[in-house]
Design an enzyme around this catalytic site. Sequence first.
Site, PDB file in Angstrom:
ATOM      1  N   PHE A 149      90.330 106.558 -36.991  1.00 49.33           N
ATOM      2  CA  PHE A 149      90.328 107.649 -36.023  1.00 49.33           C
ATOM      3  C   PHE A 149      90.241 107.163 -34.583  1.00 49.33           C
ATOM      4  O   PHE A 149      90.645 107.876 -33.665  1.00 49.33           O
ATOM      5  CB  PHE A 149      89.134 108.584 -36.295  1.00 49.33           C
ATOM      6  CG  PHE A 149      87.810 108.031 -35.827  1.00 49.33           C
ATOM      7  CD1 PHE A 149      87.367 108.239 -34.526  1.00 49.33           C
ATOM      8  CD2 PHE A 149      87.015 107.270 -36.675  1.00 49.33           C
ATOM      9  CE1 PHE A 149      86.156 107.705 -34.093  1.00 49.33           C
ATOM     10  CE2 PHE A 149      85.811 106.747 -36.252  1.00 49.33           C
ATOM     11  CZ  PHE A 149      85.377 106.961 -34.948  1.00 49.33           C
ATOM     12  N   GLU A 176      92.317 111.656 -40.879  1.00 46.23           N
ATOM     13  CA  GLU A 176      92.372 113.114 -40.915  1.00 46.23           C
ATOM     14  C   GLU A 176      91.525 113.756 -39.815  1.00 46.23           C
ATOM     15  O   GLU A 176      91.582 114.971 -39.613  1.00 46.23           O
ATOM     16  CB  GLU A 176      91.945 113.635 -42.291  1.00 46.23           C
ATOM     17  CG  GLU A 176      90.564 113.232 -42.759  1.00 46.23           C
ATOM     18  CD  GLU A 176      90.507 111.877 -43.461  1.00 46.23           C
ATOM     19  OE1 GLU A 176      89.600 111.707 -44.290  1.00 46.23           O
ATOM     20  OE2 GLU A 176      91.351 111.005 -43.169  1.00 46.23           O
ATOM     21  N   CYS A 281      86.422  98.905 -32.281  1.00 46.23           N
ATOM     22  CA  CYS A 281      86.053  97.727 -33.066  1.00 46.23           C
ATOM     23  C   CYS A 281      85.860  96.502 -32.174  1.00 46.23           C
ATOM     24  O   CYS A 281      85.304  95.494 -32.602  1.00 46.23           O
ATOM     25  CB  CYS A 281      87.096  97.433 -34.130  1.00 46.23           C
ATOM     26  SG  CYS A 281      88.688  96.891 -33.495  1.00 46.23           S
ATOM     27  N   GLU A 382      76.828  98.085 -37.590  1.00 48.95           N
ATOM     28  CA  GLU A 382      77.869  98.488 -36.642  1.00 48.95           C
ATOM     29  C   GLU A 382      77.655  99.971 -36.324  1.00 48.95           C
ATOM     30  O   GLU A 382      77.987 100.838 -37.127  1.00 48.95           O
ATOM     31  CB  GLU A 382      79.265  98.255 -37.220  1.00 48.95           C
ATOM     32  CG  GLU A 382      80.373  98.572 -36.221  1.00 48.95           C
ATOM     33  CD  GLU A 382      81.765  98.431 -36.813  1.00 48.95           C
ATOM     34  OE1 GLU A 382      82.716  98.272 -36.027  1.00 48.95           O
ATOM     35  OE2 GLU A 382      81.906  98.479 -38.050  1.00 48.95           O
TER      36      GLU A 382
END
Length: 498
Positions: A149, A176, A281, A382
Amino acid sequence: MTTIPHWINGSPTQGAATATQPVFNPATGAEQARVVLGGSTDIDAAVQAASAAFETWQDSSLSQRVQVMFAFRQLLVEHEEELGRIISAEHGKTVDDARGEITRGREVVEYVCGLGDVLKGSFSDQVSRGVDVHDFRQPLGVVAGITPFNFPAMVPLWMHPVAIATGNTFILKPSERDPSAANFVAELYKKAGLPDGVFNVVHGGKDAVDAILTHPGVEAVSFVGSTPIAKYVHEQATSHGKRVQALGGAKNHAVVLPDADLEFAANHITAGAYGSAGERCMAVSVAVAVGDAADALVEILTRKANDVQVGPGDVPGTEMGPLVTKAAQERVENAVGTAATQGATVVVDGRGLKIDGHEEGFFTGPSLLDHVTTEMDAYKEELFGPVLAIVRAESLDQAIDLINANPYGNGTALFTASGEAARRFQRKIKIGMIGINVPVPVPMSYYSFGGWKDSLIGDSPIHGPEGIRFYTRPKVVTSRWPQPKQQVTAGFNFPTSS
């Protein structure tokens, strides 16, 4: 309520999907659309369309494929604002940030516009008497991408232009949570002259993912997401005979030495930590303050974190938007509370932020944690949110050892004025992408993107030369053209080049 369909064989379609899922506006918390959730039937329909298109697309000329990419690139430029606002409305990031991701994705399109040079093979003359050898690369067939996303335009653009330009056909399964960018890109491809079936979009959750990983008609799968899912994708897809690119999570450290320009370092670390609400990321999630740099660095970072302008992504002047979902907001704010319980000092607390007129939005402000240790959850996990942890180290070598002990190896940065320190750092650090006075070292499109350790499952980075290699396979041809009626003696021993 708008329903977002699949895009298969050149047109939107509901397909076989009967279920839908809400798509929210993160700035208001309101449901703004519903996206269809496909499964194996829809994936099979996309594979059939892509397989049929591959029969002609693989034989298209390199010139034809590049011309489509030139046209597609121009359309990305012309529609950047519109696409950026689509991304902002579903993801929450600022429109400027969304335009930035489109630009970085477009660079991959520009890279493959020069594919004629990149795909050149080699030729060896007279390797034996009258024998020559040459090689070339051919496409795999139908390939697929499963994307996250946080970059609904950029990460797919790291995949499908390379795959399509090298002669493959592509199926995209986007997140989605923010699906509309994928359909918009499909429309741009059609306007650019891409034949129907070459690029397809199927929306869905785990059912769609599993159908891609197991479908016998899919030759290769590219994935970007969390490490546990990357491991799952790699295991399932390889067990079904597919090539796999599987990029996982990260815990990126920025090391600041006492000789660094601390104002410069703090400015860039702040942007690297809180840009896109930390949902990257390659976000800077840990600042390692070395020696005497620590107290002064924390003081500057505190000021800069408090100055970050948080608000709706489409409001001018906003620097950080909301998180993508209510669940993400709650998870990040709970992590800040856990850090305090475990002994971290909450220097800046972003919890409980309310934006006037957007009280139901998924907002949380920047949080800054000091005196974080490697045993704390805020360091180990994370968080994927606007939380920056400060870890203190006595020396550069201690900082290097600390980073190398971390299971992730995506990106890292060093802020220093010392060339010797920079060289030592980049040679000793066990990380795939390194920045020297650069906080978010995402390489240009003509290099490849990929980390080490748990940040890359397998050995296939994305885009650049490695992307070309991933979506093609080599052929080596050994040829002889004897003169008419020339007698050539054949031996029964293993052939040699004498």
